[in-house]
Design a protein around this motif. Structure first.
Motif, short mmCIF file in Angstrom:
data_model
loop_
_atom_site.label_atom_id
_atom_site.label_comp_id
_atom_site.label_asym_id
_atom_site.label_seq_id
_atom_site.Cartn_x
_atom_site.Cartn_y
_atom_site.Cartn_z
N THR A 22 -18.18 -25.12 2.75
CA THR A 22 -16.78 -24.98 3.19
C THR A 22 -16.34 -23.53 3.10
OG1 THR A 22 -16.36 -27.18 2.31
CG2 THR A 22 -14.44 -25.88 2.91
N ILE A 66 -18.18 -20.74 3.18
CA ILE A 66 -18.80 -19.92 4.24
C ILE A 66 -18.17 -20.26 5.59
CG2 ILE A 66 -20.96 -19.30 5.40
CD1 ILE A 66 -22.46 -20.18 2.89
N ALA A 67 -17.97 -21.56 5.85
CA ALA A 67 -17.44 -22.00 7.15
C ALA A 67 -16.03 -21.45 7.37
CB ALA A 67 -17.43 -23.52 7.21
N GLN A 68 -15.19 -21.52 6.33
CA GLN A 68 -13.81 -21.08 6.49
C GLN A 68 -13.73 -19.57 6.67
OE1 GLN A 68 -11.07 -22.89 6.84
NE2 GLN A 68 -11.91 -24.91 6.43
N PHE A 108 -16.13 -19.20 10.57
CA PHE A 108 -15.63 -19.88 11.77
C PHE A 108 -14.38 -20.70 11.42
CE2 PHE A 108 -20.34 -19.94 11.98
CZ PHE A 108 -20.53 -19.12 13.08
N LYS A 152 -13.02 -23.28 14.11
CA LYS A 152 -13.92 -24.41 14.36
C LYS A 152 -14.01 -25.32 13.15
CE LYS A 152 -16.60 -22.41 18.02
NZ LYS A 152 -17.69 -21.54 18.41
N ALA A 153 -14.09 -24.75 11.97
CA ALA A 153 -14.20 -25.57 10.75
C ALA A 153 -12.98 -26.46 10.60
CB ALA A 153 -14.37 -24.68 9.53
N ASN A 154 -11.84 -26.04 11.18
CA ASN A 154 -10.62 -26.82 11.03
C ASN A 154 -10.32 -27.70 12.24
OD1 ASN A 154 -9.97 -25.98 8.40
ND2 ASN A 154 -9.31 -24.01 9.22
N GLY A 155 -11.29 -27.90 13.10
CA GLY A 155 -11.14 -28.90 14.14
C GLY A 155 -10.85 -28.37 15.54
N SER A 156 -11.05 -27.08 15.78
CA SER A 156 -10.81 -26.48 17.10
C SER A 156 -9.49 -26.94 17.69
CB SER A 156 -11.95 -26.83 18.07
OG SER A 156 -13.19 -26.59 17.49
N LEU A 157 -8.44 -26.84 16.88
CA LEU A 157 -7.14 -27.37 17.31
C LEU A 157 -6.47 -26.46 18.33
CD1 LEU A 157 -5.77 -28.56 13.85
CD2 LEU A 157 -6.83 -29.94 15.64
#
Lengths: 563, 197
Positions: free
Chosen positions: B27, B29-31, B34, B37-42
């Motif tokens: 989480t 690294i992702a946050q 990206f 994207k990590a949060n749902g490409s809202l």
């Protein structure tokens, strides 16, 4: 099919074959305790594990203690996952306020993840909290895969060593598989997946106001970390109900390619590790070739079935239960690979596959999950078939059967036959029961022969520890949760126990040097024999049931008959 | 007893490592790398979430590109397909009626070829894509519902061909256009849903 379709398939197999010796050689170093790429990075973690748990990594045990350690460890995992589901509403990390899980569903899920099956009677996004998914299921994704590798390593040592009763140390094998193979690959893979659009967060579910003015709840969660290990560890349990068809779980064709590769990668590479550990990479490649041939035969039949037209739908492409971004070729390639590899994740709904493509997936499960198969499990299952093949070949030429210089005697053959029969008994008996009792029949989503296919698939999936489903079957009932749960236990430990017994008995034997009279087990003749034995055993056992399900459905479909 | 004790300790160790540390590290690294994207490409407009670029929405209005049939009506809780077998009556009837519906809705000839994905439900029920062919077939109907001029219609056609997102790297996957993104573009250039209802 277009040229582009063929290129995708060839590329997939080329990358798989290319990575096999690289990862296989790395795992050889890991499992034999030599220095490797990951030692400087995670070496301290290995030492810390032993120190914390009070383990002497160099203390080797006999097959009984090795098995007992493994069973105890697995049992604790089962108990833990079972109870945290029963009390998830009282536990933290449950932003969607999901209620406690029923006892029978919790039993089924706990068995399922402990046995590396990942059959899911529930829908992830509406049933399980982040706490259960992470602390319960993700952990089992790692350790159940590591357990499979550990059993395989014990068997390899039994074959490679002579006149000893020491088969290694379960804790060491478990630790090394997890820390050096599964964990680093998963971290890397998870981050790449997020780059393609897989979600990884701890937010509450978002609510969107759509363009047409409707509200749509968008589920969230730490998905990428679970998806990485569910593919690499041949687990297959999705974070969301639609599994790898869900756009948050498998957003692009590239993520699809990688997830498909990941589900075959470790089982394929282990054949190379096997070859190196028994002292002949040729032996490893022989097994790899047999597996690859069976996989390609299945894939060819499936592609033919899916690209054929039929009188019911005319010349429409069969896109029911498939995603536009993957199309038919990637859906069929995945379906074949996931059923062969004992992974069980799906990117298309198997229930809606054409009858023959669905049958190929079913046969992959019924042959005992040995076409690459589960991590570790596929290869030890294949060694069982090798023992049967060597035995039959020995009978034909009238000499004592040998494998890798070890005599195959009465005890090994008896154990091998138990391991072959255990999963088949589960499939046939439970499926027969379910298809004649009302709790079995009321769960069906399709009638006619396809209904029987749904039941057959469910128990084949349980017995093979695969976990994929003809998902129209409503399996979240007391009847199915219990019978499938028991089926998964028999399918896992009904093979592991005889395999461990064989490992123990083989280790005690001396190795006969090769001579001109030795029956060779590393040439094309042997590959042919092995494939024939696998198909004959599988065919004799399951042809009658298959002919009442998918085969008759295929014939009816071609006559335009529906139910 | 020693085995039980060892098992418990190593189980606890691996639970902390793979169940807590591993997802948290990923989480983290992702946050950092990206976050979107990590949060749902809202997709957010005026501080409101309109949807996720990756999650399909139900579109059945005359002014929009239609999305694929969905077994869950694009409600993601839970996602899933119809799970109907090919010899199921229900599937046959649904395909027949969707085929007619698509032809009538888009003023097409009754027996014209219709892209398969528009009559078969997706696996996730949330498929965000349709094929470019399916988009072109809807062009005339959208143009007349939105009263587009000839030039605007040509622009829209160009827009469709420029928004074909796959095959990825020219190799992987089948040709696709993202329905939600195309419809957002429609709203931006030619007026929103509320204007027409």
């Amino acid at each position: 099919m277009t040229t582009q379709d063929f290129i995708q398939i060839i590329l997939f197999f080329a990358v798989l074959i290319g990575l096999t010796p690289i990862l296989g050689n790395f795992m050889f170093k890991v499992f034999t305790g030599s220095k490797h790429l990951m030692s400087p990075l995670f070496g301290w973690l290995e030492k810390l594990t032993y120190k914390f748990s009070g383990i002497d990594p160099d203390e080797e045990t006999n097959w009984k203690s090795y098995t007992f350690n493994m069973l105890t460890f697995n049992f604790i995992g089962f108990i833990f996952v079972f109870f945290i589901q029963l009390f998830q509403a009282q536990l933290p990390l449950n932003p969607a306020n999901l209620p406690n899980v029923s006892w029978h569903s919790a039993f089924n899920t706990a068995v399922s993840f402990m046995t590396n099956t990942n059959w899911q009677g529930y829908s992830g996004e509406t049933t399980l909290s982040y706490f259960v998914q992470m602390i319960g299921l993700t952990v089992q994704n790692f350790v159940s895969a590591a357990t499979g590798i550990a059993v395989l390593l014990a068997l390899i040592r039994g074959l490679a060593r002579k006149t000893t009763n020491k088969l290694g140390n379960f804790w060491t094998d478990l630790t090394r598989s997890t820390l050096y193979v599964l964990l680093p690959l998963s971290i890397l893979f998870a981050v790449v997946l997020v780059g393609q659009g897989v979600v990884q967060n701890f937010k509450t579910y978002d609510t969107a106001q759509t363009l047409q003015g409707v509200s749509q709840v968008i589920p969230m969660g730490p998905a990428a970390s679970q998806i990485a290990i569910k593919q690499l560890g041949t687990n297959g349990g999705g974070f969301f109900n639609a599994n790898s068809a869900h756009p948050f779980e498998n957003p692009t064709p590239f993520s699809n390619f990688l997830e498909m590769l990941a589900l075959l990668l470790i089982p394929a590479a282990l054949t190379f590790t096997y070859g190196k550990m028994v002292g002949s990479t040729r032996q490893g490649w022989t097994i790899f070739k047999a597996m690859l041939i069976l996989l390609v035969i299945g894939l060819t039949i499936s592609l033919y079935a899916e690209y054929s037209t039929n009188p019911i739908f005319g010349n429409l492409h069969l896109m029911e239960g498939k995603e536009t971004r993957f199309g038919i070729t990637n859906s069929v390639l995945w379906a074949t690979a996931t059923s062969a590899a004992s992974n069980g994740s799906v990117n298309a709904m198997h229930d809606s596959l054409s009858p023959l493509a669905g049958m190929v997936a079913m046969i992959n499960l019924m042959l005992g999950e040995i076409i690459f198969g589960g991590v570790g499990a596929g290869l030890y299952g294949m060694v069982i078939f090798i023992i049967v093949t060597v035995f039959i070949a020995g009978l034909m030429v009238g000499r004592t059967p040998e494998y890798l210089g070890k005599k195959i005697q009465k005890f090994e053959v008896q154990m091998a036959i138990i391991a072959v029969l255990a999963p088949n008994v589960v499939i046939l008996l439970f499926a027969a029961w379910a298809s004649v009792c009302s709790p079995g029949l009321t769960s069906l989503n399709n009638s006619g022969p396809h209904g029987l296919s749904e039941i057959l698939y469910a128990y084949a999936s349980a017995a093979g520890n695969n976990g994929s489903a003809f998902a129209g079957l409503n399996a979240n009932t007391v009847f199915y949760n219990l019978t499938i749960g028991i089926g998964m236990l028999i399918g896992r430990f009904g093979i592991i126990l005889p395999v461990m017994a064989i490992a123990g008995s083989m280790a005690k034997k001396n190795i006969t040097p090769t001579s001109a009279g030795t029956f060779q087990t590393d040439n094309w003749l042997f590959i042919g024999l092995l494939i024939a034995v696998i198909l004959i055993v599988g065919g004799l056992t399951h042809f009658p049931a298959l002919s009442l399900g998918p085969i008759v459905e295929h014939l009816l479909m071609n006559n335009g008959i529906t139910f | 007893m020693k085995t039980l004790y060892t098992s418990l300790k190593i189980f606890l160790f691996f639970t902390v490592l793979t169940g807590i540390a591993y997802p948290l590290i990923v989480t983290g690294i992702a946050q950092l790398t990206f976050p979107a994207k990590a949060n749902g490409s809202l997709i957010v407009k005026n501080n409101k979430i309109i949807g996720s670029e990756l999650i399909g929405q139900k579109f059945d209005g005359l002014i929009y590109f239609s999305s694929r049939p969905s077994a869950v009506s694009y409600n993601p809780l839970p996602s899933g397909g119809s799970n109907l077998g090919l010899t199921n009556d229900k599937l046959k009837h649904s395909v027949d009626s969707l085929r007619k519906q698509f032809a009538v809705f888009n003023h097409l000839d009754a027996n014209s070829a219709i892209p398969s994905e528009m009559v078969f439900a997706s696996a996730s029920g949330l498929d965000p894509h349709i094929s470019p062919e399916a988009a072109y077939l809807q062009l005339d109907r959208i143009a007349s519902a939105r009263k587009l001029s000839g030039a605007e219609k040509i622009n829209l056609k160009k827009y469709i061909s420029s928004s074909v997102c796959y095959p990825q790297f020219g190799l992987l996957g089948d040709g696709c256009v993202n329905v939600l993104l195309m419809n957002l573009e429609l709203d931006q250039n030619y007026g929103q849903y509320s204007h027409f209802n």
